[in-house]
Write a protein that holds these residues in place. Structure first.
Motif, PDB file in Angstrom:
ATOM      1  N   TRP A  43       0.825  -1.203   0.000  1.00 44.56           N
ATOM      2  CA  TRP A  43       0.000   0.000   0.000  1.00 44.56           C
ATOM      3  C   TRP A  43       0.868   1.265   0.000  1.00 44.56           C
ATOM      4  O   TRP A  43       0.631   2.187  -0.784  1.00 44.56           O
ATOM      5  CB  TRP A  43      -0.909  -0.026   1.223  1.00 44.56           C
ATOM      6  N   GLY A  46       2.749   1.641  -3.377  1.00 46.95           N
ATOM      7  CA  GLY A  46       1.818   2.068  -4.414  1.00 46.95           C
ATOM      8  C   GLY A  46       1.421   3.528  -4.260  1.00 46.95           C
ATOM      9  O   GLY A  46       1.300   4.262  -5.247  1.00 46.95           O
ATOM     10  N   ALA A  47       1.232   3.984  -3.027  1.00 43.02           N
ATOM     11  CA  ALA A  47       0.857   5.368  -2.787  1.00 43.02           C
ATOM     12  C   ALA A  47       2.001   6.322  -3.127  1.00 43.02           C
ATOM     13  O   ALA A  47       1.775   7.432  -3.620  1.00 43.02           O
ATOM     14  CB  ALA A  47       0.436   5.560  -1.332  1.00 43.02           C
ATOM     15  N   SER A  48       3.229   5.901  -2.884  1.00 40.59           N
ATOM     16  CA  SER A  48       4.366   6.782  -3.176  1.00 40.59           C
ATOM     17  C   SER A  48       4.655   6.868  -4.672  1.00 40.59           C
ATOM     18  O   SER A  48       5.224   7.849  -5.140  1.00 40.59           O
ATOM     19  CB  SER A  48       5.614   6.294  -2.436  1.00 40.59           C
ATOM     20  N   ARG A  49       4.241   5.859  -5.441  1.00 40.06           N
ATOM     21  CA  ARG A  49       4.515   5.842  -6.875  1.00 40.06           C
ATOM     22  C   ARG A  49       3.370   6.414  -7.716  1.00 40.06           C
ATOM     23  O   ARG A  49       3.526   6.608  -8.905  1.00 40.06           O
ATOM     24  CB  ARG A  49       4.786   4.409  -7.341  1.00 40.06           C
ATOM     25  N   SER A  50       2.207   6.668  -7.115  1.00 36.91           N
ATOM     26  CA  SER A  50       1.066   7.151  -7.892  1.00 36.91           C
ATOM     27  C   SER A  50       1.161   8.666  -8.087  1.00 36.91           C
ATOM     28  O   SER A  50       1.827   9.373  -7.341  1.00 36.91           O
ATOM     29  CB  SER A  50      -0.246   6.799  -7.193  1.00 36.91           C
ATOM     30  N   ALA A  51       0.461   9.134  -9.101  1.00 32.52           N
ATOM     31  CA  ALA A  51       0.446  10.573  -9.395  1.00 32.52           C
ATOM     32  C   ALA A  51      -0.325  11.300  -8.303  1.00 32.52           C
ATOM     33  O   ALA A  51      -1.420  10.891  -7.921  1.00 32.52           O
ATOM     34  CB  ALA A  51      -0.196  10.816 -10.747  1.00 32.52           C
ATOM     35  N   GLN A  52       0.258  12.367  -7.817  1.00 29.05           N
ATOM     36  CA  GLN A  52      -0.384  13.154  -6.768  1.00 29.05           C
ATOM     37  C   GLN A  52      -1.088  14.353  -7.389  1.00 29.05           C
ATOM     38  O   GLN A  52      -0.551  15.006  -8.276  1.00 29.05           O
ATOM     39  CB  GLN A  52       0.659  13.644  -5.755  1.00 29.05           C
TER      40      GLN A  52
END
Length: 66
Positions: A43, A46-52
Motif C-alpha cells: 500500500w 503504491g501510494a508513493s509511486r502514484s500521481a499526486q
C-alpha cells in the motif's frame, strides 16, 4: 500406538501430531503479522509511486464570499 485385537490405542500426543494449541497460536500470529507488514508495504509503495493531485487547488468546496 498399541494394538489390542481390532482396537488401536493412540496417545493424545500421537493423535495430535505432537503439536499443541500454543504452536498453532504462534504460527497464526506470525502469519498475521507478516501479512499486515506485506500489505502495508504494498500500500505505501503504491501510494508513493502514484500521481499526486495539485495540492494548491481544492475541488468540491464553495468559494468564499466577502
Amino acid at each position: 500406538m498399541e494394538r489390542e485385537g481390532e482396537e488401536t490405542h493412540v496417545t493424545p500426543t500421537e493423535s495430535s501430531g505432537g503439536g499443541g494449541p500454543r504452536i498453532m497460536r504462534s504460527v497464526l500470529l506470525i502469519s498475521l503479522a507478516l501479512t499486515i507488514v506485506l500489505l502495508s508495504a504494498i500500500w505505501m509503495f503504491g501510494a508513493s509511486r502514484s500521481a499526486q493531485p495539485n495540492s494548491t487547488t481544492i475541488s468540491g468546496q464553495a468559494t468564499p464570499t466577502s
